[in-house]
Design a protein around this motif. Structure first.
Motif, PDB file in Angstrom:
ATOM      1  N   GLU A  33     -12.101  -0.258   1.194  1.00 27.56           N
ATOM      2  CA  GLU A  33     -11.826   0.471  -0.052  1.00 27.56           C
ATOM      3  C   GLU A  33     -12.289  -0.378  -1.225  1.00 27.56           C
ATOM      4  N   ASN A  44      -3.579   7.008  -4.148  1.00 24.07           N
ATOM      5  CA  ASN A  44      -3.375   5.724  -3.477  1.00 24.07           C
ATOM      6  C   ASN A  44      -3.021   4.668  -4.520  1.00 24.07           C
ATOM      7  N   ASP A  69       0.171   5.484   0.111  1.00 27.45           N
ATOM      8  CA  ASP A  69      -0.828   6.547   0.266  1.00 27.45           C
ATOM      9  C   ASP A  69      -0.122   7.896   0.313  1.00 27.45           C
ATOM     10  N   ARG A 121      -2.105   0.403  -4.951  1.00 28.74           N
ATOM     11  CA  ARG A 121      -2.077  -0.933  -4.372  1.00 28.74           C
ATOM     12  C   ARG A 121      -1.424  -1.898  -5.360  1.00 28.74           C
ATOM     13  N   GLN A 135      -5.362  13.524  -3.250  1.00 33.25           N
ATOM     14  CA  GLN A 135      -4.920  12.231  -2.720  1.00 33.25           C
ATOM     15  C   GLN A 135      -4.573  11.286  -3.866  1.00 33.25           C
ATOM     16  N   GLU A 165       0.833  -1.198   0.000  1.00 32.56           N
ATOM     17  CA  GLU A 165       0.000   0.000   0.000  1.00 32.56           C
ATOM     18  C   GLU A 165       0.871   1.253   0.000  1.00 32.56           C
ATOM     19  N   GLU A 223      -0.814  12.252   0.181  1.00 34.28           N
ATOM     20  CA  GLU A 223      -1.789  13.329   0.313  1.00 34.28           C
ATOM     21  C   GLU A 223      -1.063  14.630   0.588  1.00 34.28           C
TER      22      GLU A 223
END
Length: 391
Positions: free
Chosen positions: A317, A178, A156, A180, A176, A154, A158
């Motif tokens: 999610e 993200n 992330d 994966r 943002q 992961e 921001e």
């Protein structure tokens, strides 16, 4: 008698003239001084008089300094207290150092609006603040013999911009991103997951203040979440929202009442509620769903403020993905939802302009849920590790 002997005798009989100084500073340096403890003398007079001497650190401590008392309006009668006891921590601040001393304070009586100790007050930091987190869940078995294992990485990111607005309100916007990375499972086309998932979001929030220490927050987060295996459709678009009220009853208790909406495979309307309890100047318990946390301030080892915490989280999610052995050649698509519960413990450090943390724990009750034509499955519990930065 030789001339040199006569000159030496005359010199010994001559009285030396007193030494002169060109300025008072040199004169002061030439005079003996009293005992000074760590650069501050308790005998100093005038407006700079010390009420107590500074002391050396106690054994196995890094540093300490005299902690003056201050008047706590909540105690009544102008009582002078020392909220940090003998720990040697500075008094609580009510100003934002990033604003040159300006503070974002709610209207009305200030005293009940703030906590105290190292957890309060916590004014808004205006301008940009960026966070970057990386998490890893090692390979773990899934529910069907033909599926195989699933490993997750992961990432992330921001960057939040916060600014004041009219009537004392504060608004923020936070782009943002993200990512994966999924390794497995394989073997069943209706359960195959893509190797990569992407989410692009924009969190918009408005926080208001009211007399009596009651603060309201409203948030809206549109996002696009997809694997890019096919053209992006409405299944990839998500709209999350929240509305929360924070009521500061006293420096020890703050009540939280609100709701949050998550646009996933399942439309989730969840409470965002609970209480924040600060029993003293070192502990904070954020008893909130869906993300409770207990934190204790450990002090400043090596000059770095350090916190230790335990945290739980209900995490969900979802993304739009292609279904089938060759997703790009078919119109089949579905939404896939990942949900789990997480319990982690970690350490957090503040070093000037950067805050960092490292944590580890356990993720369990993991479910992978598809809309048709995909087939849902479960994943075994596993370790989770994360590191992150704020700057």
């Amino acid at each position: 008698m030789s001339t040199s002997v006569l000159l030496a005798l005359a010199a010994s009989l001559t009285t030396a003239a007193p030494e002169s100084h060109s300025n008072p500073f040199e004169q002061a340096l030439s005079q003996p001084s009293g005992y000074v403890v760590r650069g501050q003398s308790p005998m100093t007079g005038g407006q700079f008089a010390a009420s107590a001497p500074l002391t050396v650190p106690p054994p196995q401590d890094n540093t300490t300094y005299y902690q003056p008392g201050y008047t706590d309006p909540m105690m009544g009668g102008g009582t002078v207290v020392q909220p940090y006891g003998q720990q040697g921590y500075p008094s609580p601040i009510t100003q934002d150092p990033w604003l040159g001393g300006a503070a974002v304070a709610p209207a009305g009586p200030i005293a009940p609006s703030y906590g105290y100790g190292v957890f309060g007050p916590q004014p808004k930091r205006f301008g940009w603040q960026t966070r970057a987190d990386v998490g890893w869940i090692p390979s773990s078995a899934t529910s069907s013999p033909a599926i195989g294992d699933l490993e997750v990485l992961e990432v992330d990111l921001e960057s939040e911009y916060t600014s004041p607005s009219a009537a004392g309100w504060v608004y923020s916007m936070a782009p943002q991103f993200n990512y994966r990375s999924l390794q497995g499972p394989q073997g069943d086309p209706s359960r195959d997951l893509p190797g990569s998932l992407y989410r692009f979001g924009l969190d918009l929030a408005l926080q208001t203040t009211s007399p009596g220490g009651c603060t309201f927050e409203f948030g809206f987060t549109p996002a696009v979440a997809t694997s890019f295996e096919k053209s992006v459709s409405s299944d990839a678009i998500q709209f999350d929202g929240r509305a929360v009220a924070y009521l500061r009853a006293n420096p020890n208790w703050m009540w939280v009442l609100g709701v949050t909406y998550w646009d996933r495979v399942d439309d989730l309307l969840l409470p965002y509620a609970g209480a924040v309890w600060t029993p003293n100047d070192r502990w904070e318990f954020r008893l909130l769903f869906p993300k409770p946390r207990a934190t204790v301030f450990l002090g400043t080892p090596n000059g770095v403020p350090t916190w230790m915490y335990v945290e739980g989280e209900y995490h969900v999610e979802s993304y739009e993905v292609g279904i089938g052995p060759v997703p790009m050649s078919t119109d089949d698509s579905a939404k896939v939802q990942f949900s789990d519960w997480r319990v982690v413990g970690g350490l957090r450090w503040e070093a000037g302009w950067v805050t960092t943390f490292i944590e580890g724990g356990y993720v369990f009750d993991r479910k992978v849920e598809y809309t048709s034509p995909g087939n849902s499955f479960d994943t075994d519990g596993q370790f989770i590790g994360r590191v992150g930065f704020r700057y």
